[in-house]
Design a protein around this motif. Structure first.
Motif, PDB file in Angstrom:
ATOM      1  N   VAL A  18       0.867  -1.180   0.000  1.00 58.40           N
ATOM      2  CA  VAL A  18       0.000   0.000   0.000  1.00 58.40           C
ATOM      3  C   VAL A  18       0.902   1.229   0.000  1.00 58.40           C
ATOM      4  CG1 VAL A  18      -1.754   1.307   1.276  1.00 58.40           C
ATOM      5  CG2 VAL A  18      -1.851  -1.198   1.236  1.00 58.40           C
ATOM      6  N   TRP A  19       0.749   2.042  -1.051  1.00 55.53           N
ATOM      7  CA  TRP A  19       1.529   3.275  -1.174  1.00 55.53           C
ATOM      8  C   TRP A  19       0.655   4.466  -0.806  1.00 55.53           C
ATOM      9  CZ3 TRP A  19       6.631   3.190  -2.410  1.00 55.53           C
ATOM     10  CH2 TRP A  19       7.136   2.092  -3.115  1.00 55.53           C
ATOM     11  N   LEU A  20       1.107   5.275   0.132  1.00 53.10           N
ATOM     12  CA  LEU A  20       0.445   6.561   0.384  1.00 53.10           C
ATOM     13  C   LEU A  20       0.801   7.439  -0.807  1.00 53.10           C
ATOM     14  CD1 LEU A  20       1.501   6.982   4.128  1.00 53.10           C
ATOM     15  CD2 LEU A  20      -0.362   5.630   3.159  1.00 53.10           C
ATOM     16  N   ASN A  21      -0.201   8.075  -1.401  1.00 49.98           N
ATOM     17  CA  ASN A  21       0.073   8.724  -2.679  1.00 49.98           C
ATOM     18  C   ASN A  21      -0.585  10.102  -2.822  1.00 49.98           C
ATOM     19  OD1 ASN A  21       1.134   8.880  -5.295  1.00 49.98           O
ATOM     20  ND2 ASN A  21      -0.735   8.017  -6.196  1.00 49.98           N
ATOM     21  N   ARG A  22      -0.173  11.027  -1.939  1.00 50.97           N
ATOM     22  CA  ARG A  22      -0.520  12.454  -2.132  1.00 50.97           C
ATOM     23  C   ARG A  22       0.801  13.222  -2.046  1.00 50.97           C
ATOM     24  NH1 ARG A  22      -4.362  15.121   1.905  1.00 50.97           N
ATOM     25  NH2 ARG A  22      -5.032  16.457   0.180  1.00 50.97           N
ATOM     26  N   PRO A  23       1.729  12.938  -2.947  1.00 43.43           N
ATOM     27  CA  PRO A  23       3.093  13.463  -2.770  1.00 43.43           C
ATOM     28  C   PRO A  23       3.158  14.992  -2.761  1.00 43.43           C
ATOM     29  CG  PRO A  23       2.836  12.388  -4.919  1.00 43.43           C
ATOM     30  CD  PRO A  23       1.600  12.088  -4.153  1.00 43.43           C
ATOM     31  N   ASN A  24       2.211  15.665  -3.425  1.00 38.54           N
ATOM     32  CA  ASN A  24       2.281  17.140  -3.445  1.00 38.54           C
ATOM     33  C   ASN A  24       2.008  17.774  -2.087  1.00 38.54           C
ATOM     34  OD1 ASN A  24      -0.276  16.114  -3.819  1.00 38.54           O
ATOM     35  ND2 ASN A  24      -1.043  17.985  -4.798  1.00 38.54           N
ATOM     36  N   VAL A  25       1.425  17.018  -1.152  1.00 35.95           N
ATOM     37  CA  VAL A  25       1.253  17.521   0.219  1.00 35.95           C
ATOM     38  C   VAL A  25       1.961  16.579   1.207  1.00 35.95           C
ATOM     39  CG1 VAL A  25      -0.808  18.959  -0.048  1.00 35.95           C
ATOM     40  CG2 VAL A  25      -1.073  16.492   0.281  1.00 35.95           C
ATOM     41  N   LEU A  26       3.051  15.998   0.760  1.00 38.21           N
ATOM     42  CA  LEU A  26       3.865  15.094   1.595  1.00 38.21           C
ATOM     43  C   LEU A  26       3.015  13.990   2.234  1.00 38.21           C
ATOM     44  CD1 LEU A  26       6.166  17.805   3.299  1.00 38.21           C
ATOM     45  CD2 LEU A  26       6.586  16.519   1.202  1.00 38.21           C
ATOM     46  N   ASN A  27       2.051  13.513   1.438  1.00 40.91           N
ATOM     47  CA  ASN A  27       1.162  12.408   1.875  1.00 40.91           C
ATOM     48  C   ASN A  27       0.382  12.731   3.141  1.00 40.91           C
ATOM     49  OD1 ASN A  27       1.865  10.827  -0.325  1.00 40.91           O
ATOM     50  ND2 ASN A  27       3.647   9.981   0.721  1.00 40.91           N
ATOM     51  N   ALA A  28       0.037  14.006   3.316  1.00 35.05           N
ATOM     52  CA  ALA A  28      -0.830  14.382   4.447  1.00 35.05           C
ATOM     53  C   ALA A  28      -2.091  13.533   4.385  1.00 35.05           C
ATOM     54  CB  ALA A  28      -1.174  15.860   4.376  1.00 35.05           C
ATOM     55  N   LEU A  29      -2.471  13.022   5.538  1.00 36.56           N
ATOM     56  CA  LEU A  29      -3.560  12.035   5.589  1.00 36.56           C
ATOM     57  C   LEU A  29      -4.900  12.732   5.781  1.00 36.56           C
ATOM     58  CD1 LEU A  29      -1.602   9.874   8.141  1.00 36.56           C
ATOM     59  CD2 LEU A  29      -2.235   9.011   5.886  1.00 36.56           C
ATOM     60  N   ASN A  30      -5.698  12.783   4.715  1.00 36.63           N
ATOM     61  CA  ASN A  30      -7.066  13.266   4.936  1.00 36.63           C
ATOM     62  C   ASN A  30      -7.959  12.054   5.227  1.00 36.63           C
ATOM     63  OD1 ASN A  30      -7.681  12.113   2.463  1.00 36.63           O
ATOM     64  ND2 ASN A  30      -7.641  14.056   1.345  1.00 36.63           N
ATOM     65  N   ARG A  31      -9.222  12.355   5.536  1.00 39.06           N
ATOM     66  CA  ARG A  31     -10.086  11.251   5.997  1.00 39.06           C
ATOM     67  C   ARG A  31     -10.358  10.232   4.895  1.00 39.06           C
ATOM     68  NH1 ARG A  31     -11.912  15.500   9.563  1.00 39.06           N
ATOM     69  NH2 ARG A  31     -13.175  16.471   7.957  1.00 39.06           N
ATOM     70  N   VAL A  32     -10.508  10.712   3.661  1.00 42.12           N
ATOM     71  CA  VAL A  32     -10.741   9.773   2.554  1.00 42.12           C
ATOM     72  C   VAL A  32      -9.547   8.832   2.416  1.00 42.12           C
ATOM     73  CG1 VAL A  32     -10.978   9.594   0.033  1.00 42.12           C
ATOM     74  CG2 VAL A  32     -12.289  11.309   1.292  1.00 42.12           C
ATOM     75  N   MET A  33      -8.355   9.410   2.566  1.00 42.44           N
ATOM     76  CA  MET A  33      -7.138   8.598   2.426  1.00 42.44           C
ATOM     77  C   MET A  33      -7.054   7.531   3.524  1.00 42.44           C
ATOM     78  SD  MET A  33      -3.413  10.229   2.144  1.00 42.44           S
ATOM     79  CE  MET A  33      -1.902   9.344   1.876  1.00 42.44           C
ATOM     80  N   VAL A  34      -7.380   7.922   4.754  1.00 44.36           N
ATOM     81  CA  VAL A  34      -7.339   6.944   5.855  1.00 44.36           C
ATOM     82  C   VAL A  34      -8.351   5.833   5.587  1.00 44.36           C
ATOM     83  CG1 VAL A  34      -7.715   6.569   8.333  1.00 44.36           C
ATOM     84  CG2 VAL A  34      -6.460   8.587   7.548  1.00 44.36           C
ATOM     85  N   ARG A  35      -9.541   6.204   5.096  1.00 43.74           N
ATOM     86  CA  ARG A  35     -10.553   5.196   4.770  1.00 43.74           C
ATOM     87  C   ARG A  35     -10.038   4.267   3.662  1.00 43.74           C
ATOM     88  NH1 ARG A  35     -16.005   4.436   5.549  1.00 43.74           N
ATOM     89  NH2 ARG A  35     -15.390   5.014   7.663  1.00 43.74           N
ATOM     90  N   GLU A  36      -9.343   4.856   2.667  1.00 39.70           N
ATOM     91  CA  GLU A  36      -8.794   4.023   1.587  1.00 39.70           C
ATOM     92  C   GLU A  36      -7.716   3.072   2.105  1.00 39.70           C
ATOM     93  OE1 GLU A  36      -9.593   6.863  -2.329  1.00 39.70           O
ATOM     94  OE2 GLU A  36      -7.543   6.664  -1.578  1.00 39.70           O
ATOM     95  N   ILE A  37      -6.868   3.591   3.002  1.00 39.10           N
ATOM     96  CA  ILE A  37      -5.823   2.726   3.582  1.00 39.10           C
ATOM     97  C   ILE A  37      -6.488   1.561   4.310  1.00 39.10           C
ATOM     98  CG2 ILE A  37      -3.975   2.605   5.322  1.00 39.10           C
ATOM     99  CD1 ILE A  37      -3.466   5.639   4.696  1.00 39.10           C
ATOM    100  N   LEU A  38      -7.525   1.891   5.087  1.00 42.18           N
ATOM    101  CA  LEU A  38      -8.241   0.857   5.834  1.00 42.18           C
ATOM    102  C   LEU A  38      -8.843  -0.176   4.879  1.00 42.18           C
ATOM    103  CD1 LEU A  38      -9.498  -0.262   8.453  1.00 42.18           C
ATOM    104  CD2 LEU A  38     -11.408   1.309   8.106  1.00 42.18           C
ATOM    105  N   GLU A  39      -9.504   0.309   3.825  1.00 39.44           N
ATOM    106  CA  GLU A  39     -10.134  -0.624   2.876  1.00 39.44           C
ATOM    107  C   GLU A  39      -9.091  -1.525   2.225  1.00 39.44           C
ATOM    108  OE1 GLU A  39     -13.956   2.137   1.701  1.00 39.44           O
ATOM    109  OE2 GLU A  39     -12.601   1.496   0.095  1.00 39.44           O
ATOM    110  N   ALA A  40      -7.968  -0.919   1.838  1.00 36.98           N
ATOM    111  CA  ALA A  40      -6.924  -1.700   1.156  1.00 36.98           C
ATOM    112  C   ALA A  40      -6.327  -2.740   2.108  1.00 36.98           C
ATOM    113  CB  ALA A  40      -5.828  -0.766   0.639  1.00 36.98           C
ATOM    114  N   LEU A  41      -6.078  -2.324   3.337  1.00 42.21           N
ATOM    115  CA  LEU A  41      -5.491  -3.257   4.307  1.00 42.21           C
ATOM    116  C   LEU A  41      -6.462  -4.389   4.629  1.00 42.21           C
ATOM    117  CD1 LEU A  41      -3.141  -1.278   4.536  1.00 42.21           C
ATOM    118  CD2 LEU A  41      -3.226  -1.537   6.998  1.00 42.21           C
ATOM    119  N   GLU A  42      -7.734  -4.029   4.799  1.00 44.01           N
ATOM    120  CA  GLU A  42      -8.713  -5.087   5.118  1.00 44.01           C
ATOM    121  C   GLU A  42      -8.884  -6.029   3.931  1.00 44.01           C
ATOM    122  OE1 GLU A  42     -12.206  -3.073   6.669  1.00 44.01           O
ATOM    123  OE2 GLU A  42     -11.420  -3.220   8.726  1.00 44.01           O
ATOM    124  N   ARG A  43      -8.811  -5.483   2.721  1.00 47.00           N
ATOM    125  CA  ARG A  43      -8.923  -6.338   1.525  1.00 47.00           C
ATOM    126  C   ARG A  43      -7.754  -7.317   1.468  1.00 47.00           C
ATOM    127  NH1 ARG A  43     -10.564  -2.896  -3.301  1.00 47.00           N
ATOM    128  NH2 ARG A  43     -12.455  -2.860  -2.067  1.00 47.00           N
TER     129      ARG A  43
END
Ligand code: CAA
Length: 258
Positions: A18-43
């Motif tokens: 799982v790659w964090l991929n908002r490089p223009n904001v140094l991968n700052a974690l917004n809520r959608v991103m955290v939800r995506e990380i969760l979905e990817a990890l659970e998958r």
């Protein structure tokens, strides 16, 4: 590769990356991103062929914290209603081993995400810290708890009060990270470890993860009972029979994962 908005995922053999991929904001974690990380990890956690998960950041950083823009106008009630940390609680329930590969900034919520990993390899340029105090807030996704369990009260307070960044060498000496590598090889080295771990019998790997995590949270005797149950449980698996038979027959075991 999958098509999430703020992350990328790929399967490298038995390793789910799982790659964090908002490089223009140094991968700052917004809520959608955290939800995506969760979905990817659970998958990945549900996929039998995935034995280890690797978490890394695209661009110059692992992650420079929670997204400040998104938080700036929140208030107590909106935060309570959002209940965003419920997603973080679910991240802690993933059974598959999660290995972090950290480079560049690893701050605030990014550091909290890294601390959620079971182990962490880091680049020698990595910088760890909790700068929340400089925003007049504090860590909210487990930082005060997980860092304190790792470093003890006095060191944790020093880092979280000062908001200073910890160098990779300091993080290594405090046991926050397992090993350091040059920035250009840290991902490969982490992947190599993940592949090696993926060859181990997966049920034993999971049971070990569960028991070691209990050691952090449980009193000793409770942890001992928990360990014992998992030890006994593994004697129901075919892999235990195969592992011990292969040892006696002096051959390589053929583990099936059940
Ligand atoms: N949230 C939103 N945007 C962020 C961000 C964050 N946490 N961190 C960096 N960015 C953005 C910057 O705004 C900038 O965007 P623009 O190009 O549009 O201006 C871009 O990423 C690049 O950052 P900088 O120009 O600041 O890069 P730099 O190399 O000069 O500095 C830095 C790097 C020291 C990490 C600096 O970006 C910084 O201090 N970031 C904030 C770190 C922080 O406070 N994190 C804690 C957040 S709160 C939290 O995490 C709460 C929690 O526990 C859940």
């Amino acid at each position: 590769m999958s098509n999430y908005q703020h992350i990328l995922t790929e399967e490298v053999g038995p390793v789910g990356v799982v790659w964090l991929n908002r490089p223009n904001v140094l991968n700052a974690l917004n809520r959608v991103m955290v939800r995506e990380i969760l979905e990817a990890l659970e998958r990945f956690d549900r996929k039998e062929r995935i034995r280890v998960i690797l978490l890394a950041g695209k661009g110059k950083a692992f992650a420079a914290g929670a997204d400040i823009d998104e938080m700036a106008e929140e208030n107590t009630i909106s935060m309570e209603l959002l209940n965003q940390f419920a997603d973080w609680d679910r991240l802690a329930q993933i059974k598959t081993p999660i290995i972090g590969s950290v480079h560049g900034y690893c701050l605030g919520g990014g550091f909290e995400l890294a601390l959620l990993c079971d182990m962490m390899y880091a680049a020698s340029d990595a910088k760890f810290g909790f700068p929340e105090v400089n925003l007049a807030v504090m860590p909210g996704a487990g930082g005060t708890q997980r860092l304190t369990k790792l470093l003890g009260k006095t060191r944790a307070l020093e880092w979280i009060w000062s908001g200073d960044m910890m160098s990779a060498e300091e993080a290594l000496s405090f046991g926050v990270v397992n090993k350091l590598y040059p920035a250009d090889t840290v991902f490969e080295e982490t992947l190599n470890f993940a592949k090696k771990l993926a060859e181990k019998p997966p049920l034993a790997v999971r049971m070990i993860k569960e028991a070691v995590h209990k050691a952090v949270d449980y009193p000793l005797q409770e942890g001992m009972y928990f360990e014992r149950k998992n030890f006994y449980l593994l004697f129901s698996s075919q892999d235990q029979k195969e592992g011990m038979k292969a040892f006696m027959e002096k051959r390589k075991p053929d583990f099936k994962g059940y």
